[in-house]
Design an enzyme around this catalytic site. Structure first.
Site, PDB file in Angstrom:
ATOM      1  N   ASP A   8       3.325   5.580  -5.615  1.00 50.76           N
ATOM      2  CA  ASP A   8       3.272   7.044  -5.479  1.00 50.76           C
ATOM      3  C   ASP A   8       3.600   7.754  -6.802  1.00 50.76           C
ATOM      4  O   ASP A   8       4.447   8.659  -6.833  1.00 50.76           O
ATOM      5  CB  ASP A   8       4.279   7.517  -4.408  1.00 50.76           C
ATOM      6  CG  ASP A   8       4.176   6.742  -3.099  1.00 50.76           C
ATOM      7  OD1 ASP A   8       3.046   6.399  -2.706  1.00 50.76           O
ATOM      8  OD2 ASP A   8       5.236   6.486  -2.481  1.00 50.76           O
ATOM      9  N   GLU A  58      -2.338  12.325   3.433  1.00 54.43           N
ATOM     10  CA  GLU A  58      -1.051  12.415   2.728  1.00 54.43           C
ATOM     11  C   GLU A  58      -1.331  12.456   1.230  1.00 54.43           C
ATOM     12  O   GLU A  58      -2.481  12.532   0.811  1.00 54.43           O
ATOM     13  CB  GLU A  58      -0.148  11.217   3.075  1.00 54.43           C
ATOM     14  CG  GLU A  58      -0.719   9.873   2.659  1.00 54.43           C
ATOM     15  CD  GLU A  58       0.115   8.684   3.158  1.00 54.43           C
ATOM     16  OE1 GLU A  58       1.112   8.876   3.878  1.00 54.43           O
ATOM     17  OE2 GLU A  58      -0.263   7.541   2.833  1.00 54.43           O
TER      18      GLU A  58
HETATM   19  O1  FUB Z   1       5.687   5.452  -0.253  1.00 58.45           O
HETATM   20  C1  FUB Z   1       5.811   5.839   1.091  1.00 58.45           C
HETATM   21  C2  FUB Z   1       4.599   6.556   1.551  1.00 58.45           C
HETATM   22  O2  FUB Z   1       3.462   5.729   1.393  1.00 58.45           O
HETATM   23  C3  FUB Z   1       4.250   7.793   0.758  1.00 58.45           C
HETATM   24  O3  FUB Z   1       5.065   8.880   1.035  1.00 58.45           O
HETATM   25  C4  FUB Z   1       2.830   7.931   1.134  1.00 58.45           C
HETATM   26  O4  FUB Z   1       2.112   8.837   0.365  1.00 58.45           O
HETATM   27  C5  FUB Z   1       2.338   6.509   1.008  1.00 58.45           C
HETATM   28  O5  FUB Z   1       2.001   6.184  -0.307  1.00 58.45           O
END
Ligand code: FUB
Length: 326
Positions: free
Chosen positions: A12, A228
């Protein structure tokens, strides 16, 4: 393409140019016995490191500035320090992070420091009115700052269909709206206060439009709907909102003329990588544009053990993002 960081698992990546260098604010993945599930429980991170580098081409060493914040230091957090971001304004540096509070509900917190590499001191409470995951903060040319956020399934965004203040526990877990006529849930945005520590306004839902109809993307359009990993960058006056499609594993973008949208779907930035999640940032450095992202090649495909990578991206004459130099 080789991982930028190999002594830890990192994911991320939110990259920014501060003081003429690239600073990377990633999640710090760790081993866990928690079984993989579609709620993301296996992403059980407990601290953040900050990294920096002076050059991407040719590549320079990436410096690990060590742990800058950890769960034990944040009074409101129970677990899961997920994807962070950072911002710089008024001479201070701000680290934004999502985590579950003591009730198991994701909130977004802020920690403040004097240097891009920290240390950062967390505010004792999460940002009032914040919810869900994946904060991405964008400071516009006029100095106004905006936070984009949200994530489906384990990220709990679907639990707020009755309003910003109403957490509907019945929607917890890997579910989202579906079926004929259902619109995709949008990511969220709110302008930040001048001190960067609170929302200055009610959280708004962002609309992403299908270019062929001019209407909001359908909930069933899993190849294009927001899941996301929100990110915002601006180029030649156009706002580029980019994101992950989650279960279809694409990084996509949409463009608009206002930081609030609406944004019109523009295409893909990255095809699926090894591993379930895909998450990124886009930054201009020394006159070229760079996509930071992650995959699971170093861990040989373990979904929650990811590694940060970087590649150059380009724009065509119309401003579309393309992967090869036009
Ligand atoms: O790293 C945890 C979660 O996985 C993140 O918040 C999302 O975007 C995904 O990458």
């Amino acid at each position: 393409m080789a991982p930028l960081i190999t002594h830890l698992y990192t994911a991320d990546p939110s990259a920014h140019v501060f003081e003429g260098k690239i600073y990377i604010y990633p999640s710090h993945d760790r081993e866990t016995d928690i079984q993989f599930n579609d709620n993301g429980d296996q992403y059980d991170m407990a601290d953040y490191h900050v990294f920096s580098t002076e050059s991407l081409d040719p590549p320079a060493p990436v410096v690990d500035h060590g742990v800058v914040l950890k769960t034990e230091d944040i009074p409101w957090v129970s677990k899961q320090l997920w994807a962070p971001d950072a911002a710089h304004k008024n001479g201070k540096y701000y680290l934004y992070f999502p985590a579950r509070d003591k009730q198991g509900i994701f909130r977004i917190g802020v920690a403040v420091g004097d240097r891009p590499e920290g240390p950062f001191t967390p505010d004792p409470e999460p940002i009032k009115g914040s919810y869900s995951i994946d904060p991405a903060t964008f400071v516009d040319d006029d100095g106004e700052a905006y936070m984009y956020f949200g994530g489906l399934w384990g990220g709990q965004l679907q639990c707020y269909q009755k309003g910003n203040d109403v957490f509907d526990a019945a929607w917890q877990g890997p579910q989202e709206p579906k079926g004929d006529g259902a619109c995709a849930l949008g990511p969220r945005v709110a302008r930040l206060t001048d001190d960067m520590r609170q929302f200055a306004e009610e959280v708004r839902e962002i609309v992403i439009l299908a270019p062929e109809t001019g209407k909001p993307l359908a909930a069933d359009d899993h190849d294009r709907r927001f899941f996301e990993a929100a990110w915002m960058h601006k180029r030649n006056g156009t706002y580029y909102f980019s994101y992950s499609t989650g279960d279809t594993h694409y990084l996509c973008y949409a463009t608009g003329s206002s930081p609030y949208g609406p944004f019109t779907y523009g295409g893909r930035i990255l095809e699926p990588v090894l591993g379930w999640t895909t998450h990124h940032s886009i930054v201009e450095f020394q006159g070229r544009w760079w996509l930071f992202h992650h995959d699971c090649e170093l861990s040989k495909g373990v979904d929650h053990l990811r590694s940060v990578k970087v590649k150059e991206i380009f724009y065509d004459a119309e401003g579309k993002i393309v992967s090869e130099k036009p």
